[in-house]
Write a protein that holds these residues in place. Structure first.
Motif, PDB file in Angstrom:
ATOM      1  N   PRO A   3      -8.725 -92.250  -6.424  1.00 14.85           N
ATOM      2  CA  PRO A   3      -8.625 -90.851  -5.521  1.00 14.85           C
ATOM      3  C   PRO A   3      -7.799 -89.587  -6.200  1.00 14.85           C
ATOM      4  O   PRO A   3      -6.912 -89.625  -6.564  1.00 14.85           O
ATOM      5  CB  PRO A   3      -8.266 -91.424  -4.322  1.00 14.85           C
ATOM      6  N   THR A  15      -7.883 -88.339  -0.094  1.00  8.72           N
ATOM      7  CA  THR A  15      -8.444 -89.648   0.579  1.00  8.72           C
ATOM      8  C   THR A  15      -8.045 -89.882   1.902  1.00  8.72           C
ATOM      9  O   THR A  15      -6.782 -89.526   2.127  1.00  8.72           O
ATOM     10  CB  THR A  15      -8.757 -90.684  -0.537  1.00  8.72           C
ATOM     11  N   VAL A  56     -14.419 -95.791   2.311  1.00  4.63           N
ATOM     12  CA  VAL A  56     -13.729 -94.677   1.621  1.00  4.63           C
ATOM     13  C   VAL A  56     -13.282 -95.364   0.204  1.00  4.63           C
ATOM     14  O   VAL A  56     -13.697 -94.792  -0.777  1.00  4.63           O
ATOM     15  CB  VAL A  56     -12.798 -94.032   2.488  1.00  4.63           C
ATOM     16  N   TRP A  60     -14.886 -94.505  -3.764  1.00  5.25           N
ATOM     17  CA  TRP A  60     -13.827 -93.806  -4.878  1.00  5.25           C
ATOM     18  C   TRP A  60     -14.152 -94.876  -5.968  1.00  5.25           C
ATOM     19  O   TRP A  60     -14.121 -94.680  -7.210  1.00  5.25           O
ATOM     20  CB  TRP A  60     -12.706 -93.558  -4.433  1.00  5.25           C
ATOM     21  N   PHE A  66     -17.309 -89.835  -3.022  1.00  6.66           N
ATOM     22  CA  PHE A  66     -15.960 -89.346  -3.008  1.00  6.66           C
ATOM     23  C   PHE A  66     -15.538 -88.726  -1.632  1.00  6.66           C
ATOM     24  O   PHE A  66     -16.056 -87.499  -1.085  1.00  6.66           O
ATOM     25  CB  PHE A  66     -15.877 -88.145  -4.315  1.00  6.66           C
ATOM     26  N   THR A  67     -14.728 -89.420  -0.763  1.00  7.17           N
ATOM     27  CA  THR A  67     -14.547 -88.753   0.621  1.00  7.17           C
ATOM     28  C   THR A  67     -13.135 -88.210   0.622  1.00  7.17           C
ATOM     29  O   THR A  67     -12.242 -88.821   0.089  1.00  7.17           O
ATOM     30  CB  THR A  67     -14.698 -90.053   1.576  1.00  7.17           C
ATOM     31  N   PHE A  68     -13.141 -86.851   1.060  1.00  9.94           N
ATOM     32  CA  PHE A  68     -11.974 -86.260   1.536  1.00  9.94           C
ATOM     33  C   PHE A  68     -11.851 -85.901   2.793  1.00  9.94           C
ATOM     34  O   PHE A  68     -12.492 -85.608   3.469  1.00  9.94           O
ATOM     35  CB  PHE A  68     -11.877 -84.895   0.631  1.00  9.94           C
TER      36      PHE A  68
END
Length: 189
Positions: A3, A15, A56, A60, A66-68
């Motif tokens: 991440p 992340t 999550v 990654w 790709f989680t933010f």
């Protein structure tokens, strides 16, 4: 992939993990988030735990999503944004904003920042945005972020077991003044 953290003058995109479960759970109780996104409804604590502890990190790790979390500098959750890899060189962006932080431009800022990163670091040449027809707030974010609205797709989204029409738009590297990873030859009218 490990991440990454992205920053702007107003935001930190990082992340999320188990320490963010409470904030994710609380935000996802908002009826608008449950209505317009594909998260479960009702949204239970176990959903938040699965999201922050499994979905999550796995996204990654296998470079599929790709989680933010979109955070204010002091650490308050303002929203969530994900880039899901679809086809070679194509990602789809999805996002939501917490009720108390809507209307501040945070989601637009986070979307542009994450898309710049995807173009530069993931060799993405197209980011797609989709939202159910009627989700005017999501469409406004996409348009402010520079997406070109390309049309309406019939029965292209499934939300809670119901097929729905959706708007679709795209953002290309050139829309942000960036080079493409692959040559692009637009159609001639």
């Amino acid at each position: 992939m490990e991440p990454v953290t992205l920053t702007t003058d107003r935001l930190v995109l990082r992340t999320v993990g188990p320490h963010d479960t409470d904030a994710v759970y609380a935000a996802a109780q908002d009826p608008d988030i449950q209505r317009w996104t594909t998260i479960p409804s009702p949204y239970l604590r176990e959903h938040a735990e699965s999201f922050t502890e499994q979905q999550v990190p796995e996204g990654w790790a296998n470079a599929s999503m790709f989680t933010f979390g979109v955070f204010l500098p002091e650490g308050e959750l303002a929203g969530m944004l994900g880039l899901t890899m679809r086809a070679l060189g194509v990602a789809e962006v999805g996002f939501w904003a917490t009720k108390e932080h809507r209307g501040n431009g945070y989601t637009t800022e986070a979307t542009v920042t994450a898309c710049r990163w995807a173009f530069a670091q993931l060799s993405v040449d197209r980011v797609e945005w989709r939202a159910e027809v009627g989700n005017s707030a999501s469409r406004a974010v996409a348009e402010r972020a520079g997406f070109t609205i390309e049309g309406t797709l019939r029965s292209a989204l499934s939300n809670k077991g119901v097929r729905r029409d959706c708007w679709v738009g795209s953002l290309l590297p050139s829309d942000l003044g960036l080079p493409s990873a692959a040559p692009y030859l637009p159609a001639k009218d």
